[in-house]
Design a protein around this motif. Structure first.
Motif, PDB file in Angstrom:
ATOM      1  N   THR A 186       0.815  -1.219   0.000  1.00  0.00           N
ATOM      2  CA  THR A 186       0.000   0.000   0.000  1.00  0.00           C
ATOM      3  C   THR A 186       0.851   1.272   0.000  1.00  0.00           C
ATOM      4  O   THR A 186       0.535   2.228  -0.724  1.00  0.00           O
ATOM      5  CB  THR A 186      -0.957  -0.014   1.200  1.00  0.00           C
ATOM      6  OG1 THR A 186      -1.883  -1.100   1.048  1.00  0.00           O
ATOM      7  CG2 THR A 186      -1.728   1.294   1.299  1.00  0.00           C
ATOM      8  N   PRO A 187       1.948   1.358   0.775  1.00  0.00           N
ATOM      9  CA  PRO A 187       2.781   2.577   0.704  1.00  0.00           C
ATOM     10  C   PRO A 187       3.361   2.840  -0.682  1.00  0.00           C
ATOM     11  O   PRO A 187       3.496   4.002  -1.089  1.00  0.00           O
ATOM     12  CB  PRO A 187       3.890   2.305   1.729  1.00  0.00           C
ATOM     13  CG  PRO A 187       3.309   1.316   2.668  1.00  0.00           C
ATOM     14  CD  PRO A 187       2.414   0.459   1.850  1.00  0.00           C
ATOM     15  N   PHE A 188       3.703   1.786  -1.408  1.00  0.00           N
ATOM     16  CA  PHE A 188       4.233   1.963  -2.761  1.00  0.00           C
ATOM     17  C   PHE A 188       3.182   2.588  -3.670  1.00  0.00           C
ATOM     18  O   PHE A 188       3.466   3.537  -4.418  1.00  0.00           O
ATOM     19  CB  PHE A 188       4.687   0.607  -3.305  1.00  0.00           C
ATOM     20  CG  PHE A 188       5.159   0.643  -4.724  1.00  0.00           C
ATOM     21  CD1 PHE A 188       6.416   1.137  -5.034  1.00  0.00           C
ATOM     22  CD2 PHE A 188       4.354   0.191  -5.757  1.00  0.00           C
ATOM     23  CE1 PHE A 188       6.863   1.174  -6.351  1.00  0.00           C
ATOM     24  CE2 PHE A 188       4.784   0.223  -7.065  1.00  0.00           C
ATOM     25  CZ  PHE A 188       6.047   0.716  -7.371  1.00  0.00           C
ATOM     26  N   MET A 189       1.951   2.061  -3.608  1.00  0.00           N
ATOM     27  CA  MET A 189       0.872   2.646  -4.410  1.00  0.00           C
ATOM     28  C   MET A 189       0.607   4.086  -3.980  1.00  0.00           C
ATOM     29  O   MET A 189       0.333   4.962  -4.817  1.00  0.00           O
ATOM     30  CB  MET A 189      -0.393   1.807  -4.259  1.00  0.00           C
ATOM     31  CG  MET A 189      -0.229   0.339  -4.612  1.00  0.00           C
ATOM     32  SD  MET A 189       0.262   0.090  -6.338  1.00  0.00           S
ATOM     33  CE  MET A 189       0.278  -1.699  -6.412  1.00  0.00           C
ATOM     34  N   MET A 190       0.672   4.339  -2.672  1.00  0.00           N
ATOM     35  CA  MET A 190       0.430   5.689  -2.157  1.00  0.00           C
ATOM     36  C   MET A 190       1.439   6.681  -2.729  1.00  0.00           C
ATOM     37  O   MET A 190       1.071   7.802  -3.125  1.00  0.00           O
ATOM     38  CB  MET A 190       0.503   5.677  -0.638  1.00  0.00           C
ATOM     39  CG  MET A 190       0.289   7.023   0.018  1.00  0.00           C
ATOM     40  SD  MET A 190       0.789   7.026   1.750  1.00  0.00           S
ATOM     41  CE  MET A 190       2.592   6.914   1.579  1.00  0.00           C
ATOM     42  N   LEU A 191       2.705   6.297  -2.795  1.00  0.00           N
ATOM     43  CA  LEU A 191       3.730   7.196  -3.324  1.00  0.00           C
ATOM     44  C   LEU A 191       3.488   7.530  -4.791  1.00  0.00           C
ATOM     45  O   LEU A 191       3.611   8.686  -5.217  1.00  0.00           O
ATOM     46  CB  LEU A 191       5.105   6.561  -3.140  1.00  0.00           C
ATOM     47  CG  LEU A 191       5.662   6.523  -1.722  1.00  0.00           C
ATOM     48  CD1 LEU A 191       6.982   5.771  -1.695  1.00  0.00           C
ATOM     49  CD2 LEU A 191       5.835   7.928  -1.173  1.00  0.00           C
ATOM     50  N   ILE A 192       3.150   6.519  -5.584  1.00  0.00           N
ATOM     51  CA  ILE A 192       2.903   6.754  -7.008  1.00  0.00           C
ATOM     52  C   ILE A 192       1.702   7.679  -7.201  1.00  0.00           C
ATOM     53  O   ILE A 192       1.739   8.647  -7.984  1.00  0.00           O
ATOM     54  CB  ILE A 192       2.686   5.421  -7.742  1.00  0.00           C
ATOM     55  CG1 ILE A 192       3.985   4.621  -7.778  1.00  0.00           C
ATOM     56  CG2 ILE A 192       2.191   5.658  -9.166  1.00  0.00           C
ATOM     57  CD1 ILE A 192       3.859   3.277  -8.450  1.00  0.00           C
TER      58      ILE A 192
END
Length: 312
Positions: A186-192
């Motif tokens: 989820t943090p990876f998607m949040m950054l993008i």
């Protein structure tokens, strides 16, 4: 009075300097990259070629002298074996569930972090932290700290409110693996998606607000279409990783209870059954699937770069 004439001085012949050809300049530019290219070929491509060759052999490590060429029989077995088909289906379910839930949660967190509030930098750092945890450590954390039926945090919270005390891994094994991967991705998607939100045209947003558009209308007609490319990029990059995921399945369930995905099946075939040819064929199929997804991801990235250049 006698007129004197001066003969013109002879100019020396200067040989024109030859300019290096375009091909020579191109090679001079690429020469510093050659060691890295050679290293990449040796480390990645040569093992893949060896795996591809082994995939056409019936090769059991316990009987190395009995190996023989079988053509595409290993690939047919991978595609027709019931256990292998189940592992492919498990891989699809795991990938789709984790990517979709991570995108929805990442979008919600990105919308929250796009607003200005006190301590936003600290909150952003804390939300990114799960993505920085080593995958095996993250799986161990969920297995022992959260899922343990005796001293796990989840059952502790349920006990506090008088709820049941389930054995999470035994009762819902695939969901247990999915939850750990969602927490990590989820943090990876949040950054993008946060990067996509911050690249919006603020003048267009202000004009919509002046015209009386509500927050939902702005999100539906302006923000969501703008984030389409970023959503595609997050989904493709997440799929590349989840398709190849091995750590969570191996650590949490050891591939049991119907959670064995294709990479874990490759591991079982190679290290437990010692079927080198069959494992190599399954591994080649995983690589082909990853390459197909990566190709779409690169196209999305290229289109994003073109859009940014066009705006500049």
């Amino acid at each position: 009075m006698t007129a004197t004439t001066t003969a013109p001085l002879a100019t020396p012949h200067v040989r024109p300097t030859r300019q290096p050809s375009a091909r020579l300049r191109a090679w001079a530019t690429r020469a510093p990259l050659l060691p890295a290219l050679v290293f990449m070929i040796v480390v990645t491509q040569l093992p893949f070629v060896a795996t591809l060759v082994i995939s056409f052999f019936d090769w059991n490590a316990l009987y190395p002298k009995a190996r023989h060429f079988t053509g595409i029989d290993n690939y047919q077995q991978v595609l027709t074996d019931a256990d292998l088909r189940h592992s492919v289906w498990t891989t699809v379910l795991l990938t789709v569930a984790v990517v979709l839930v991570s995108l929805v949660l990442g979008l919600a967190l990105a919308l929250l972090l796009d607003r200005k509030f006190r301590g936003r930098g600290v909150v952003r750092t804390l939300l990114i932290a799960p993505f920085l945890v080593v995958p095996v450590a993250a799986a161990l954390l969920w297995k022992h700290v959260l899922y343990n039926p005796e001293y796990g945090l989840l059952n502790g919270l349920l006990h506090y409110v008088g709820g049941p005390q389930p054995d999470w891994i035994s009762n819902t094994p695939l969901l247990a693996v999915e939850m750990s991967l969602v927490w990590q991705w989820t943090p990876f998607m949040m950054l993008i998606l946060l990067a996509g939100l911050q690249s919006r045209d603020q003048q267009q947003m202000e004009a919509a607000r002046v015209d009386g558009a509500s927050d939902w209308q702005i999100f539906r007609y302006l923000t969501l279409p703008h984030l389409r490319r970023y959503l595609e990029l997050g989904a493709l990059l997440g799929s590349i990783y989840i398709v190849q995921n091995f750590d969570a399945v191996f650590t949490i369930t050891s591939g049991g209870l119907g959670t064995a995905n294709l990479p874990y099946t490759v591991y079982q075939s190679f290290y437990q059954a010692h079927e080198n040819g069959l494992a190599s064929a399954a591994g080649v199929l995983v690589v082909i699937g990853s390459i197909i997804i990566a190709t779409f991801a690169l196209r999305v990235v290229s289109s994003l770069f073109r859009e940014e250049v066009g705006r500049a």
